[in-house]
Enzyme design. Structure first.
Site, PDB file in Angstrom:
ATOM      1  N   ALA A 118       0.866  -1.175   0.000  1.00  0.00           N
ATOM      2  CA  ALA A 118       0.000   0.000   0.000  1.00  0.00           C
ATOM      3  C   ALA A 118       0.905   1.228   0.000  1.00  0.00           C
ATOM      4  O   ALA A 118       2.069   1.153   0.423  1.00  0.00           O
ATOM      5  CB  ALA A 118      -0.896  -0.010   1.230  1.00  0.00           C
ATOM      6  N   GLU A 178      -0.712  -9.187  -0.641  1.00  0.00           N
ATOM      7  CA  GLU A 178      -2.143  -9.395  -0.387  1.00  0.00           C
ATOM      8  C   GLU A 178      -2.952  -9.358  -1.679  1.00  0.00           C
ATOM      9  O   GLU A 178      -3.903 -10.120  -1.858  1.00  0.00           O
ATOM     10  CB  GLU A 178      -2.636  -8.338   0.609  1.00  0.00           C
ATOM     11  CG  GLU A 178      -2.017  -8.541   1.990  1.00  0.00           C
ATOM     12  CD  GLU A 178      -2.254  -7.374   2.945  1.00  0.00           C
ATOM     13  OE1 GLU A 178      -1.870  -6.234   2.597  1.00  0.00           O
ATOM     14  OE2 GLU A 178      -2.831  -7.595   4.012  1.00  0.00           O
ATOM     15  N   GLU A 190       4.681  -5.040   7.138  1.00  0.00           N
ATOM     16  CA  GLU A 190       3.968  -3.943   7.811  1.00  0.00           C
ATOM     17  C   GLU A 190       4.438  -3.711   9.240  1.00  0.00           C
ATOM     18  O   GLU A 190       4.395  -2.589   9.740  1.00  0.00           O
ATOM     19  CB  GLU A 190       2.457  -4.209   7.810  1.00  0.00           C
ATOM     20  CG  GLU A 190       1.791  -4.051   6.449  1.00  0.00           C
ATOM     21  CD  GLU A 190       1.728  -5.336   5.644  1.00  0.00           C
ATOM     22  OE1 GLU A 190       2.490  -6.285   5.936  1.00  0.00           O
ATOM     23  OE2 GLU A 190       0.901  -5.387   4.711  1.00  0.00           O
ATOM     24  N   GLY A 219       0.580  -4.934   0.895  1.00  0.00           N
ATOM     25  CA  GLY A 219      -0.601  -4.962   0.041  1.00  0.00           C
ATOM     26  C   GLY A 219      -0.341  -5.631  -1.300  1.00  0.00           C
ATOM     27  O   GLY A 219      -1.273  -6.166  -1.917  1.00  0.00           O
TER      28      GLY A 219
END
Ligand code: HXC
Length: 257
Positions: free
Chosen positions: A65, A111, A131, A108
C-alpha cells in the site's frame, strides 16, 4: 478505457492489467485500487473474457500500500475513508485471475497476489508482509489469506518479523502455484490464462466459486456447495458436448466460452 495508474489490454479471451506506477514500485494508492477494480469488473462483465492476468514490472509486482498516502491518516480516517474497501470487489470477480509476480510483492502487493486464484512467480519474486516494520499490520487480508496458503507457523513468522521470502521458498510453502524463469513469466501467464479461457465458462465460474467456498466455510458447508454447483452444470449444453466429445474421441467445441 484509459486509466491513470494501470495499463489494460485484451488479448484473445484474456484481459491484462499491468500496474504502472514505476516511480513508486507500483505502490497501491486509492487511485490504483479504483483503477484495478474498474478494469477487473469491466473484464468480468465482458462475455468474451475468460481469464484475467494482473502483473507489475520486472522490479516490482507491488511494494505495498502507498505509505506516503497513509502516513498522516488517523484511525478514524482509515475506517471512514475505507480506501481499500474496493479490493473486496476485486477479490469477488467471478473470472479467474492470475497474478504474474516479478520482483517485490510486499504488504498490500502480497495481499493483492493472494486475492488472485493462481500465483505465477518469476524466480526473482520476493514476497513478504513487512507492515510490522511500520508499526502496523497487514490490512488487506495478509493475516487471513496467508495462513490459509502457508499454514499458521510460516505465516506467523513472516507477519511478526517482516522477513521477505524468495520465490523458491514461497513455492515450497504453498504461496506460489509455480515458479518460472523471469524472462518467461508473461508468456507462461498468458498460456495459463489462454488454457482457462478455452474452457466452458459456466464450469470455470463454478470451479472458482467452489474453490473460494473452501477458503471461507467449513468442510461440510463447502461440500454442500460443491455438490450443488456440480449438479447444476449438468443442465448446460457444454456438459453434454464435453462428455460426447470424450466418447467420440474428439476435441470439444463449447458454446459458452
Ligand atoms: C510508497 C513506495 C513504497 C510504498 C516503495 N516506494 N515502496 N512508496 N509506498 N509501499 C517508493 C520509494 O519511496 C521510492 O520513491 C521508490 O518507490 C523506489 O523505492 P526504493 O525504496 O528507493 O527502492 P529500493 O531501495 O530498491 O527498495 C525496495 C523496497 C523498499 C525494499 C521494496 O522500497 C521498501 O521497503 N518499500 C516498502 C515496503 C513495505 O513496507 N510495504 C508494506 C507497506 S504497508 P522515492 O520517490 O523516494 O525515490 C501495506 C499495508 C497494506 O502494504 C494494508 C492496507 C490496508
Amino acid at each position: 478505457t484509459e486509466y491513470a495508474t494501470i495499463l489494460t489490454e485484451t488479448r484473445g479471451r484474456v484481459g491484462w492489467i499491468t500496474l504502472n506506477r514505476p516511480e513508486a514500485l507500483n505502490a497501491l494508492n486509492s487511485q490504483v485500487c479504483a483503477d484495478v477494480v474498474a478494469a477487473a469488473t469491466a473484464f468480468d462483465r465482458d462475455p468474451v473474457i475468460g481469464a484475467i492476468v494482473v502483473t507489475g514490472s520486472e522490479r516490482a509486482f507491488a511494494a505495498g500500500a502507498d505509505i506516503k498516502e497513509m502516513e498522516s491518516k488517523s484511525s478514524l480516517d482509515m475506517i471512514m475513508g475505507d480506501h481499500f474497501g474496493g479490493w473486496a470487489e476485486f477479490a469477488g470477480v467471478r473470472t479467474p485471475v492470475i497474478a504474474a509476480v516479478s520482483g517485490y510483492a510486499l504488504g498490500g502487493g502480497c495481499e493483492l497476489a493472494m486475492m488472485c486464484d493462481i500465483i505465477l512467480a518469476a524466480d526473482t519474486a520476493k514476497f513478504g508482509q513487512p507492515e510490522i516494520n511500520l508499526a502496523v499490520i497487514p490490512g488487506m487480508g495478509g493475516t487471513q489469506r496467508l495462513i490459509r496458503a502457508v499454514g499458521y507457523y510460516k505465516a506467523a513468522e513472516l507477519v511478526l518479523t517482516g522477513r521477505l521470502m524468495g520465490a523458491e521458498e514461497a513455492e515450497r510453502a504453498g504461496l506460489v502455484s509455480r515458479v518460472v524463469p523471469a524472462a518467461d513469466l508473461l508468456d507462461e501467464a498468458g498460456k495459463v490464462a489462454d488454457t482457462i479461457a478455452s474452457k466452458s465458462l459456466p464450469s470455470v465460474f463454478a470451479a472458482k466459486a467452489a474453490l473460494d467456498a473452501a477458503m471461507e466455510t467449513t468442510l461440510a458447508e463447502g461440500l454442500r456447495f460443491e455438490k450443488q454447483a456440480f449438479a447444476g452444470l449438468f443442465d448446460t449444453q457444454d456438459q453434454k458436448e464435453g462428455m460426447a466429445a470424450f466418447r467420440e474421441k474428439r476435441a470439444p467445441s463449447f458454446e459458452n466460452r
